[in-house]
Write a protein that holds these residues in place. Structure first.
Motif, PDB file in Angstrom:
ATOM      1  N   UNK A   1       0.825  -1.210   0.000  1.00  0.00           N
ATOM      2  CA  UNK A   1       0.000   0.000   0.000  1.00  0.00           C
ATOM      3  C   UNK A   1       0.858   1.259   0.000  1.00  0.00           C
ATOM      4  N   UNK A   2       1.932   1.256   0.771  1.00  0.00           N
ATOM      5  CA  UNK A   2       2.828   2.409   0.765  1.00  0.00           C
ATOM      6  C   UNK A   2       3.476   2.587  -0.601  1.00  0.00           C
ATOM      7  N   UNK A   3       3.896   1.483  -1.200  1.00  0.00           N
ATOM      8  CA  UNK A   3       4.497   1.553  -2.531  1.00  0.00           C
ATOM      9  C   UNK A   3       3.506   2.077  -3.555  1.00  0.00           C
ATOM     10  N   UNK A   4       2.239   1.668  -3.431  1.00  0.00           N
ATOM     11  CA  UNK A   4       1.217   2.144  -4.366  1.00  0.00           C
ATOM     12  C   UNK A   4       1.090   3.662  -4.287  1.00  0.00           C
ATOM     13  N   UNK A   5       1.167   4.222  -3.084  1.00  0.00           N
ATOM     14  CA  UNK A   5       1.071   5.676  -2.945  1.00  0.00           C
ATOM     15  C   UNK A   5       2.283   6.387  -3.549  1.00  0.00           C
ATOM     16  N   UNK A   6       3.383   5.665  -3.726  1.00  0.00           N
ATOM     17  CA  UNK A   6       4.577   6.246  -4.347  1.00  0.00           C
ATOM     18  C   UNK A   6       4.519   6.239  -5.867  1.00  0.00           C
TER      19      UNK A   6
END
Length: 344
Positions: A145-150
């Motif tokens: 999820x954090x990577x998706x926001x990046x």
């Protein structure tokens, strides 16, 4: 495979679509594990798109697993978990290699999911061109999820802050509290802002901004900011909506020598730019898209260190098959819809 296809205004369909194939020896194919609906996707959904095309796959935010690799790819292999930059460049010229996709010397800058030119990411699989540059392994310690926001949202918010010249002691206004606006509120404090004013008509979004430390206002924002600053107004403004009304609001919210950074998508041909007032204020006005990879080196350590938590803005996780309903909820702001994430 299955994908979300744009068939007209407010008509997103979950339908069969040709499997992506390697079009160049530098391409990879990524099996989507998570994709997001961006606020700019709503411009397409509402019928104000970037192309007259119909039947193209939408979306430009995704993470997933590499399942096929072109013979010219050097940094990636099958099985790698990667995050995909929403905008892509040639990956070979000097500006691209420096992270400046907008300055691509080969004029190869493009974005997923705006037309048939580069099919989108809201699909079971995605072709990534020039993959050694346009996607990267998910860094250690980051969740999916954090990577998706990046892949778009967080770099765009950071781009807006940097181009607004936010820094220690500055007073900042953020107009529009969707996911990117809220990330801009959070990021402004990380960059040292002394005060952040946040503007949105949705009470729940204002409450979230206040939980981050901002002073949040609705329709009476300009008067409240004037009162809070003894008429000096703000030093910097980030506009994260893209409407004529909100851009004008951001310009009113800053004072003398103020800087306005517009990251909301606006295609208006009739915006009434307040030239005289801007001249007298010595205002700096910037508008444009984000070169996502440029900001990864700054943002990844901030997430790893817990300074930024972009995953907190995800409100819904739904299967790709329910994509049409996810778009409807997001567009209507129903059920607290803020950040919509889709899974296969």
């Amino acid at each position: 495979m299955k994908a979300l296809l744009y068939q007209g205004a407010r008509d997103i369909r979950y339908e069969g679509f040709p499997d992506p194939t390697l079009a160049d020896h530098r391409d990879v194919i990524v099996k989507m594990e998570r994709c997001g609906i961006c606020g700019s996707d709503l411009h397409i959904y509402q019928g104000h798109g970037f192309s007259p095309d119909l039947g193209f796959c939408v979306g430009h935010e995704a993470v997933g697993e590499v399942v096929e690799v072109g013979r010219g790819v050097q940094r990636l292999k099958s099985g790698d978990k990667v995050m995909i930059s929403a905008a892509v460049g040639c990956g070979a010229c000097g500006p691209c290699l420096a992270g400046e996709i907008n300055l691509c010397a080969n004029n190869a800058m493009q974005c997923y999911g705006l037309s048939h030119r580069l099919e989108g990411c809201q699909a079971e699989a995605i072709r990534v061109p020039a993959a050694d540059f346009n996607c990267t392994p998910i860094p250690e310690g980051l969740t999916a999820d954090q990577a998706l926001m990046l892949t778009d949202n967080l770099p765009t918010a950071w781009h807006g802050l940097r181009y607004a010249e936010v820094g220690p002691g500055k007073t900042v206004v953020v107009v529009g509290l969707g996911p990117i606006g809220l990330m801009a509120v959070e990021g402004a404090f990380v960059l040292g802002a002394s005060r952040v004013f946040a503007i949105d008509r949705v009470a729940e979004r204002r409450a979230m901004a206040e939980s981050l430390g901002a002073h949040a206002f609705g329709d009476d924002a300009i008067a409240q900011i004037a009162a809070a600053t003894s008429g000096r107004m703000a030093d910097c403004a980030v506009e994260a909506v893209g409407a004529d009304e909100t851009i004008a609001l951001a310009m009113k919210a800053v004072g003398r020598m103020g800087v306005v950074s517009v990251i909301g998508v606006n295609q208006s041909r009739g915006f009434d730019f307040p030239m005289g007032v801007s001249f007298m204020k010595n205002l700096t006005f910037r508008i444009g898209t984000c070169s996502v990879p440029k900001w990864w080196p700054e943002l990844i350590p901030l997430i790893q260190g817990g300074r930024l938590r972009p995953e907190r803005y995800i409100t819904h996780q739904m299967p790709l098959s329910e994509g049409a309903e996810a778009y409807r909820l997001f567009d209507a702001r129903e059920a607290g819809a803020l950040k919509m994430v889709l899974t296969p």
